[in-house]
Write an enzyme that holds these catalytic residues in place. Structure first.
Site, PDB file in Angstrom:
ATOM      1  CE  LYS A 288       2.092 -47.550 123.227  1.00 21.95           C
ATOM      2  NZ  LYS A 288       1.357 -46.375 122.760  1.00 21.95           N
ATOM      3  CD  GLU A 377      -2.437 -32.894 116.340  1.00 18.92           C
ATOM      4  OE1 GLU A 377      -2.197 -33.231 115.157  1.00 18.92           O
ATOM      5  OE2 GLU A 377      -2.081 -33.585 117.317  1.00 18.92           O
ATOM      6  NE  ARG A 405       2.279 -31.584 112.335  1.00 19.67           N
ATOM      7  CZ  ARG A 405       2.542 -32.869 112.519  1.00 19.67           C
ATOM      8  NH1 ARG A 405       1.554 -33.725 112.673  1.00 19.67           N
ATOM      9  NH2 ARG A 405       3.772 -33.294 112.538  1.00 19.67           N
TER      10      ARG A 405
HETATM   11  C1  LIG Z   1       1.158 -34.149 116.138  1.00 18.84           C
HETATM   12  C2  LIG Z   1       1.128 -34.990 117.388  1.00 18.84           C
HETATM   13  N1  LIG Z   1      -0.034 -35.157 118.061  1.00 18.84           N
HETATM   14  C3  LIG Z   1      -0.057 -35.894 119.186  1.00 18.84           C
HETATM   15  C4  LIG Z   1       1.073 -36.487 119.667  1.00 18.84           C
HETATM   16  C5  LIG Z   1       1.058 -37.237 120.980  1.00 18.84           C
HETATM   17  N2  LIG Z   1       1.388 -38.644 120.811  1.00 18.84           N
HETATM   18  C6  LIG Z   1       2.605 -39.135 121.094  1.00 18.84           C
HETATM   19  S1  LIG Z   1       2.745 -40.749 120.817  1.00 18.84           S
HETATM   20  C7  LIG Z   1       1.156 -40.848 120.308  1.00 18.84           C
HETATM   21  C8  LIG Z   1       0.588 -42.168 119.881  1.00 18.84           C
HETATM   22  C9  LIG Z   1       1.299 -42.680 118.704  1.00 18.84           C
HETATM   23  O1  LIG Z   1       0.722 -43.906 118.333  1.00 18.84           O
HETATM   24  P1  LIG Z   1       1.503 -44.855 117.355  1.00 18.84           P
HETATM   25  O2  LIG Z   1       2.084 -44.060 116.255  1.00 18.84           O
HETATM   26  O3  LIG Z   1       0.602 -45.952 116.985  1.00 18.84           O
HETATM   27  O4  LIG Z   1       2.715 -45.379 118.221  1.00 18.84           O
HETATM   28  P2  LIG Z   1       2.683 -46.379 119.487  1.00 18.84           P
HETATM   29  O5  LIG Z   1       2.800 -45.512 120.702  1.00 18.84           O
HETATM   30  O6  LIG Z   1       1.402 -47.147 119.454  1.00 18.84           O
HETATM   31  O7  LIG Z   1       3.854 -47.243 119.299  1.00 18.84           O
HETATM   32  C10 LIG Z   1       0.527 -39.612 120.382  1.00 18.84           C
HETATM   33  C11 LIG Z   1      -0.893 -39.354 120.065  1.00 18.84           C
HETATM   34  C12 LIG Z   1       2.266 -36.274 118.945  1.00 18.84           C
HETATM   35  N3  LIG Z   1       3.429 -36.781 119.353  1.00 18.84           N
HETATM   36  N4  LIG Z   1       2.258 -35.543 117.823  1.00 18.84           N
END
Ligand SMILES: Cc1ncc(C[n+]2csc(CCOP(=O)(O)OP(=O)(O)O)c2C)c(N)n1
Length: 638
Positions: A288, A377, A405
């Site tokens: 990342k 969630e 959710r």
């Molecule tokens: C249902 C839900 N919960 C929380 C989030 C907030 N959120 C946005 S990006 C993220 C992290 C995602 O991690 P990953 O899929 O590994 O992607 P990366 O950012 O590491 O590329 C979170 C928790 C969301 N978008 N949707």
């Protein structure tokens, strides 16, 4: 300022242009794409690290697959900037997340390349599978469906529900697991450890090399490709069975792990995978923030850093001469620690938002009492319910939009059993630049209709602290406290904790001509309006109702007897919201008063600053004042 793209990127107005390039040129395209993202985000803001991490993957996917015929679905979509830039939106990219500009997430109405609208995580595999099954049904056997999902998003239950279905659906589906070991904060849980195990396991690495050596040759074999593929498959199976691969157990063919930054290898692998039918997963390892040293080092900070100096890495913050009010989330975070120090029953729960909710303050201070449960969630809610059955008082902090959710769990696991779970809904109301997928518009309506649930909203920091303190008292039952993104209004916010009588509002000022009833932080607009009107000798009453459920009926009787005009204001949907609750009260007690409700209409409201969107919906200070004046003027005419 419009950023100039590099030489090759400038020629790419659609993936077809990209596919016209030689494979050797893809490295340069990737470098230029990464630079273009850095140049733009440093000036215009937005998500940063995630898109940098998938630059090569983005180029390789559009190069190997025939998008948009082949359908590419990005999970969450915060990592899709490169995808937007390559798919005809480079020229508009400076408007990304700006009012009336491009959305920060893939959106079907924005481009045919955005196969599915996203924003909330863990939906991509389900959506891609639906598309794949539809293609199968329609006889489109040459069509590919690709879900790109992060290791964070993979912790969401939906992803596993989809894998479970896909494993036996026999549809043409490729899941690309973008594994960077990060969610917004470091990823958590056993799955993460499992993925790390695969990545570091010698068997897998050896296998990977063998498999890809063979697979790399497939395309050259033409008609023999299937034969080789099946040999490869047997090789994988033989080795993997020893290791009992999770995805293989779910009837996916597992490939990888591969270096997600090796553009040439990645492109070759993806091309080869096109020849392998059925459900398959490609495990890609990425970093990342790749290519921007600071973002690689402090990945949480650079998830969405705001604007910054791309040379020095200094993140720009507005400087103030006077002390500023804190963010509501920080008041929550610090107050949690304060409450937990006094009350050993209090616990903290967050689904993957430790820094976004500021629960990280408690996680650092009391690691055995505050939990990040992953992007989960539903689990967060029922886990909290479990804690509550044992006499503990969990504060489950979930952004209003993500609480959607866990709705069944709120009803079924918490409210029906009248458990003392406190839901702190951050980012309630308009979320701002993230747009409609992230606006927290519905919680007043969806929480208000559930038996046993208390629904409250603080107008300032002190009220938030008092509501939290109140909710932590014994036998309170399910208790919602909603508050917005951003700052409150009290630089001196550490006020003594006081219990509030549930279902009581506050009189901000009594008036004559009209009453304004507000719910939550939005009441501060009304304070401004009252001051303005006072200058002209117009006195309107202002009541901070504090609870949408139970309503302060005593106060409402007073208001409905005293005034014949009432304006309700809420940072939430009008249908079923706080204003509707007031109308129900009015009808139930047969008052006949002119009521005007201000809030969010029944429409999808796009992205923009919170202030702008409040204005558009007519409930910023200007909008409230306009409504009040019109109503008062009407009575003068009559
Ligand atoms: C249902 C839900 N919960 C929380 C989030 C907030 N959120 C946005 S990006 C993220 C992290 C995602 O991690 P990953 O899929 O590994 O992607 P990366 O950012 O590491 O590329 C979170 C928790 C969301 N978008 N949707």
């Amino acid at each position: 300022m419009i950023i100039q793209p590099g030489e090759l990127l400038a020629q790419i107005n659609s993936p077809a242009d990209l596919r016209g390039l030689d494979q050797e040129q893809l490295l340069q395209v990737s470098q230029e794409l990464r630079q273009f993202i850095i140049d733009n985000v440093s000036i215009y803001g937005g998500h940063f690290g995630a898109s940098l991490g998938v630059v090569e993957l983005t180029v390789a996917l559009h190069y190997a697959f025939n998008t948009p015929y082949d359908q590419l679905i990005w999970d969450v979509g915060h990592q899709a900037y490169g995808h937007k830039i390559l798919t005809g939106r480079r020229g508009l990219f400076h408007t990304n997340r700006k009012y009336q500009g491009l959305s920060g997430f893939p959106k079907r109405k924005e481009s045919p390349f955005d196969a599915f609208g996203v924003g909330h995580s863990s939906t991509s595999i389900s959506a891609a599978l639906g598309m794949a099954v539809a293609s199968q049904y329609k006889g489109e056997n040459d069509r590919h469906h690709i879900a790109v999902i992060g290791d964070g998003a993979m912790t969401g239950g939906m992803a596993f529900e989809a894998l479970n279905h896909a494993g036996v659906a026999n549809a043409n589906l490729l899941v690309v697991l973008n594994d960077n070991c990060m969610s917004i904060d470091p990823n958590v849980g056993a799955l993460k450890e499992y993925l790390t195990d695969i990545t570091t396991s010698r068997t897998y690495n050896k296998l990977r090399d063998e498999v890809w050596n063979v697979l790399g040759k497939i395309s050259k074999f033409g008609p023999n490709a299937q034969y080789i593929a099946s040999k490869v498959e047997s090789a994988i199976k033989a080795s993997l069975l020893k290791q009992s691969n999770l995805f293989e157990s779910l009837k996916f063919r597992y490939f990888g792990p591969v270096d997600g930054h090796d553009i040439h290898h990645l492109t070759a692998v993806l091309k080869d995978l096109k020849n392998i039918p059925g459900p398959k997963i490609l495990h890609c390892l990425t970093v990342k923030g790749k290519g921007f040293a600071l973002a690689e080092k402090d990945q949480t900070k650079w998830h969405a850093p705001g604007t910054f100096d791309k040379i020095t890495g200094e993140i720009y913050r507005v400087q103030y001469d006077t002390p500023q009010p804190p963010k509501y989330q920080d008041v929550f975070g610090h107050t949690m620690v304060e409450l937990a120090e006094q009350n050993s029953k209090i616990m903290g729960v967050t689904p993957a938002m430790p820094s976004g909710s500021s629960l990280n303050i408690m996680m650092a201070a009391m690691p055995n009492r505050a939990f990040d449960v992953g992007i989960a969630e539903q689990h967060a809610v029922t886990f909290s319910a479990g804690l509550a059955t044992q006499g503990l008082v969990p504060f489950c902090n979930i952004y209003s939009t993500f609480m959607q959710r866990g709705y069944d769990q709120v009803i079924h696991d918490v409210c029906l059993q009248n458990l003392n779970v406190v839901f702190c809904l951050d980012r309630a109301g308009f979320a701002g630049d993230d747009g409609p997928t992230h606006h927290g518009n519905y919680d007043i309506a969806y929480m208000r209709c559930i038996p046993n649930m208390v629904v409250s909203a603080p107008m300032n920091e002190s009220e938030l602290r008092n509501l939290m303190y109140t909710a932590s008292q014994p036998d309170m039952g399910p208790f919602t406290i909603r508050y917005p993104r951003g700052q409150g209004v009290m630089p001196e916010w550490r006020t003594p904790l006081k219990k509030i009588e549930v279902g009581t509002g506050r009189v901000i000022q009594e008036g004559e001509e009209l009453a304004i009833l507000t719910f939550g932080h939005i009441g501060n607009y009304a304070v401004e309006v009252c001051k303005n009107l006072q200058k002209e000798g117009i006195t309107v009453g202002h009541y901070d109702m504090r609870f949408a459920k139970p309503l302060d009926e005593q106060l409402l009787h007073h208001i409905f007897r005293q005034y014949d005009k009432v304006v309700t204001v809420e940072d939430g949907c009008l249908q079923g919201g706080f204003g509707s609750a007031v109308l129900e009260f009015m009808v139930d007690y047969q008052y006949q008063v002119q009521v005007k409700r201000l809030g969010i209409p029944d429409a999808v409201i796009e992205h923009g600053s919170q202030l702008q969107l409040h204005h558009d919906c007519g409930y910023d200070a200007e909008g409230i004042e306009k409504t009040v004046r019109e109503m008062i003027l009407q009575s003068v005419k009559v």
